[in-house]
Design a protein around this motif. Sequence first.
Motif, mmCIF file in Angstrom:
data_model
loop_
_atom_site.group_PDB
_atom_site.id
_atom_site.type_symbol
_atom_site.label_atom_id
_atom_site.label_comp_id
_atom_site.label_asym_id
_atom_site.label_seq_id
_atom_site.Cartn_x
_atom_site.Cartn_y
_atom_site.Cartn_z
ATOM 1 N N MET A 1 0.854 -1.189 0.000
ATOM 2 C CA MET A 1 0.000 0.000 0.000
ATOM 3 C C MET A 1 0.888 1.237 0.000
ATOM 4 O O MET A 1 1.749 1.378 0.855
ATOM 5 C CB MET A 1 -0.896 0.014 1.245
ATOM 6 C CG MET A 1 -1.784 1.266 1.332
ATOM 7 S SD MET A 1 -2.754 1.290 2.859
ATOM 8 C CE MET A 1 -1.488 1.582 4.053
ATOM 9 N N PRO B 1 4.765 0.952 2.847
ATOM 10 C CA PRO B 1 4.813 -0.160 3.799
ATOM 11 C C PRO B 1 6.192 -0.272 4.441
ATOM 12 O O PRO B 1 7.207 0.059 3.830
ATOM 13 C CB PRO B 1 4.511 -1.382 2.920
ATOM 14 C CG PRO B 1 4.878 -0.970 1.540
ATOM 15 C CD PRO B 1 4.604 0.495 1.458
ATOM 16 N N LYS C 1 4.869 -7.354 11.547
ATOM 17 C CA LYS C 1 3.607 -6.689 11.844
ATOM 18 C C LYS C 1 2.788 -6.499 10.566
ATOM 19 O O LYS C 1 3.299 -6.017 9.555
ATOM 20 C CB LYS C 1 3.860 -5.332 12.499
ATOM 21 C CG LYS C 1 4.240 -5.440 13.968
ATOM 22 C CD LYS C 1 4.307 -4.073 14.625
ATOM 23 C CE LYS C 1 4.580 -4.203 16.118
ATOM 24 N NZ LYS C 1 4.652 -2.875 16.773
ATOM 25 N N LYS C 2 1.535 -6.880 10.613
ATOM 26 C CA LYS C 2 0.670 -6.840 9.452
ATOM 27 C C LYS C 2 0.299 -5.401 9.113
ATOM 28 O O LYS C 2 -0.037 -4.599 10.002
ATOM 29 C CB LYS C 2 -0.587 -7.668 9.726
ATOM 30 C CG LYS C 2 -1.448 -7.904 8.505
ATOM 31 C CD LYS C 2 -2.609 -8.841 8.852
ATOM 32 C CE LYS C 2 -3.459 -9.120 7.623
ATOM 33 N NZ LYS C 2 -4.588 -10.014 7.962
ATOM 34 N N ASP C 3 0.352 -5.053 7.824
ATOM 35 C CA ASP C 3 -0.030 -3.726 7.325
ATOM 36 C C ASP C 3 0.730 -2.605 8.027
ATOM 37 O O ASP C 3 0.201 -1.514 8.267
ATOM 38 C CB ASP C 3 -1.543 -3.502 7.476
ATOM 39 C CG ASP C 3 -2.348 -4.506 6.682
ATOM 40 O OD1 ASP C 3 -1.863 -4.943 5.623
ATOM 41 O OD2 ASP C 3 -3.454 -4.850 7.127
ATOM 42 N N TYR C 4 2.005 -2.869 8.347
ATOM 43 C CA TYR C 4 2.819 -1.857 9.030
ATOM 44 C C TYR C 4 3.293 -0.825 7.996
ATOM 45 O O TYR C 4 3.845 -1.181 6.954
ATOM 46 C CB TYR C 4 4.020 -2.502 9.705
ATOM 47 C CG TYR C 4 4.730 -1.603 10.694
ATOM 48 C CD1 TYR C 4 4.247 -1.463 11.988
ATOM 49 C CD2 TYR C 4 5.859 -0.888 10.330
ATOM 50 C CE1 TYR C 4 4.883 -0.651 12.905
ATOM 51 C CE2 TYR C 4 6.507 -0.057 11.234
ATOM 52 C CZ TYR C 4 6.010 0.056 12.523
ATOM 53 O OH TYR C 4 6.638 0.871 13.427
ATOM 54 N N THR C 5 3.046 0.461 8.257
ATOM 55 C CA THR C 5 3.401 1.505 7.299
ATOM 56 C C THR C 5 4.159 2.627 8.006
ATOM 57 O O THR C 5 4.119 2.767 9.238
ATOM 58 C CB THR C 5 2.155 2.106 6.620
ATOM 59 O OG1 THR C 5 1.308 2.684 7.629
ATOM 60 C CG2 THR C 5 1.399 1.051 5.841
#
Length: 878
Positions: free
Chosen positions: A1, A782, A763-767
């Motif tokens: 993302m 990301p 970590k999931k969806d870490y941005t």
Amino acid sequence: MMTIINKQSSGLRLAGESGAPILNYNVPEPTTYSGRTYIEMDFADSNFLPSPSAGAALAAGLAAPQVARMMDASPAGPLDSLELMRRTRLSGERMTTRLAELTEEEVELEARHGRKLAIHRTMTGALSCSFLQEQPSALEQGGTQAYAALLPVDQLLPIDDGGLDDPPLDPEPVKLSVSFTAPAAEASLHGPHTGATVDIRGKASVIQGGGTISSVKVKIGSAPWRQAQLSGSDWLLAGAVITEQGAVTIQADADHSGGLNSYISSRKVNVTLDPAPDRTVPVVKIISPAAGAALAANNGPAANITVQGTASDDRGVQRVELQLDSSTPVLADTTNGYATWSKPLSVPPGIHAIKAYCYDAAGNKSETSLNVSVDATAPTIGITSPQDNAQVAGSYTQGAVIEVTGTAADAGGIKLVELSINDNPVYVPAVEKAPGDWSTWKASLKVDLPGLCVIRARATDHSGNTMQASTQVKVTIMPEVSSRKNRLILVETYRLSSFLADYGAGRTLKTFSLLPGEKSKISIRTYAQKEETMKSASTILDSVTDDIADEFEKSIGSETTNKTGYEESNEYKLEASMGVSWGGWLNASASASTSGATNAAREQLTKNIVSSTQKHVAKASARRDLQINTTSEVKNTSSEETSIVREIENINMSRTLNYVFRQMNQEFITLLHLVDVRVGFFRDEKIEGKPNNYYREVTLPELDSLLHEVVVEDKISDVKNAIMHQLMNIFDYQDRHHAFVEKEPFKDENGQTIPLSEYLRVKKDYTSEYKDEATGTSITVPGIIMAANHHVLRTDGVVVEAVLGQGEALDEYSSSLQAQSVRERELKNDMLQAEVRMKELALQILQSKDEAAAQLYALLNPQPTKEDEEEEQAVLTV
């Protein structure tokens, strides 16, 4: 993302504000490249289980068939690299241009220089190649680590002045004056070669303070000071001889009677001297061969030698001649005025005299000579051991040691005996039986590779005659099993993402002007119109190709300081489907109490990539040259090359039109961000002298499985905690802390947590968010941002501005004609407007059916005759 928010209302002009139109601009496409780096966790070997493959090999022993297979080709030899290249070609996978054009001759040449072929993938997934220098690992070399010692800092002590009182005030200063009265400044003096004679005189006085002038000294050029005669304020140095030529400085030094002060004045004169007669005899020397040298004819009719020497003279050497015994002298060869000279001579057996004669332009002559002897008989030599086709064995680490013995003889004596293996140009000296006695000799040779080995022995006598003998042996190298190092590695994946930022006008390409009414065609040729030029000007910021990815990867490799680790990573990353190595091989402490080592390694990685990107972009941008040409006719010089052609015209009647063409610049924001991490285990070992490396890479949920496979049971917890600590304490480009991993439990179909089911993951969806304070741009990517940079690239876009000239080009008469022409057009427009109004009036009369108005209209607007129409047409034409 990835999310980009640009709050800027107007674009930044990178080279000045400009609202000029863009003539052409191909908007580049933002790019993203992925690469990985390997951070070795420094665990002791005692933490790891023994190698299963090494244990099996040792248990099985060294079978004869295995040894026989090793005789086929040496480890990592030419056959291995060639076979690797052939198998890669047959794989059908996409390859870079470098690998596709690689030849077998190049692979064999690199192998002979000890460099083996390695195949790896680029950032785009294409196969590429490099050549690695074969060398022992740091562990095999017994590498040591240097430590810097801390040195004590010296303390600066205050200085005691002894309590001295302040010194008394100085009296009035004394000032002196000294000047020249003869010779005049810049005077021209002439004399014989022995020197020009001149009287030097002047005045000296005290102009402030007391006392008198005690003495005056005179210095001419670089000569020593001389005392002048002093009479009152006048001084004289009579009959001075100036032996220097050119601009010569004369100095006068006046000294005070009290020794309180002195003053120096100077004057320059120009001196010319007659040349001295040439009575100097030139010097000539023979530097090769040496006097009394014994020369070799090697059983031939004569010794062919080149006599070399030097010659010099204060005014130049005219010629050098060479004579053998009483033969006719011959002219020597030279390229530098006989400073060095040479001449080939054929000297027959026996004792002979070589003479050299040297002459200068004045006829002065000198000579030198020496004697040499020529020996025509070559020595004899033989190898007594080992016998031809003898069998020799050795170990893989120690090699095979061959003891060689033999005999040699010569009437004038043997100087030395040397040996070489397989035509190696480097010879090994043998040892004689006794000093000066070469009737028997011996030598030890070491051979590391198996197969047929040719030994050559060469005897040389004191005259330089040589003779050689040879024999061959069959070498067998016994295999071994050796394990060097076990490694746990953090395999971190990074993305280098580029985003379009502002653009604007850059450097000026061309300016030109059009006169009033003038037309011209312009053609725009860019670097993108030729495939070869466009390829060399491409960058990772605005294009994605296999060759650019390969070039950028190699440039990153050149930035790393750990060259051995970087090249070593190429050996196994293809087999493990491991992509490009960014930053190479980095080492870090495995201590669970600190994460500084891995963060330092990431910081070094960031510096390597940023430096490489800057060099890569600057190199490509410099190649982006555009051409703006003004021509009356444009022709394409190549069927594959096209250009943008425009025709422009200055429709103004009295002013010039000035055009300025500038190249477009595009700004990119480049972010390097960490997006994923895995853990790899690499066992670097050799079995039977051949690499038998093992590599396994796992995701974080599989970490426990890997550790149970390779780590000793009671060390698993410590090793896992150390890895966790490194990944829970990562610092970004602004030194902000990030915990990159987390423990997450599994959940059942109802969304309930399953007990004791935690697993480790990134970590999931870490941005992370990047904000550009200058433009207000906000970019979300990301992972963790490790570096953020701005780059400006030239593009193939062109901005053009047209500026109307200020000067009028018409005189008063021409301006009046132009004004009358404008007035004529205005009147014609008025007539047409009146005719339109009349037709509108006629239409109204028809609609109202007013007969009286129609009759009145007909009287005012009679039908035109044929003559009237022709006259009106002529007026319109004019």
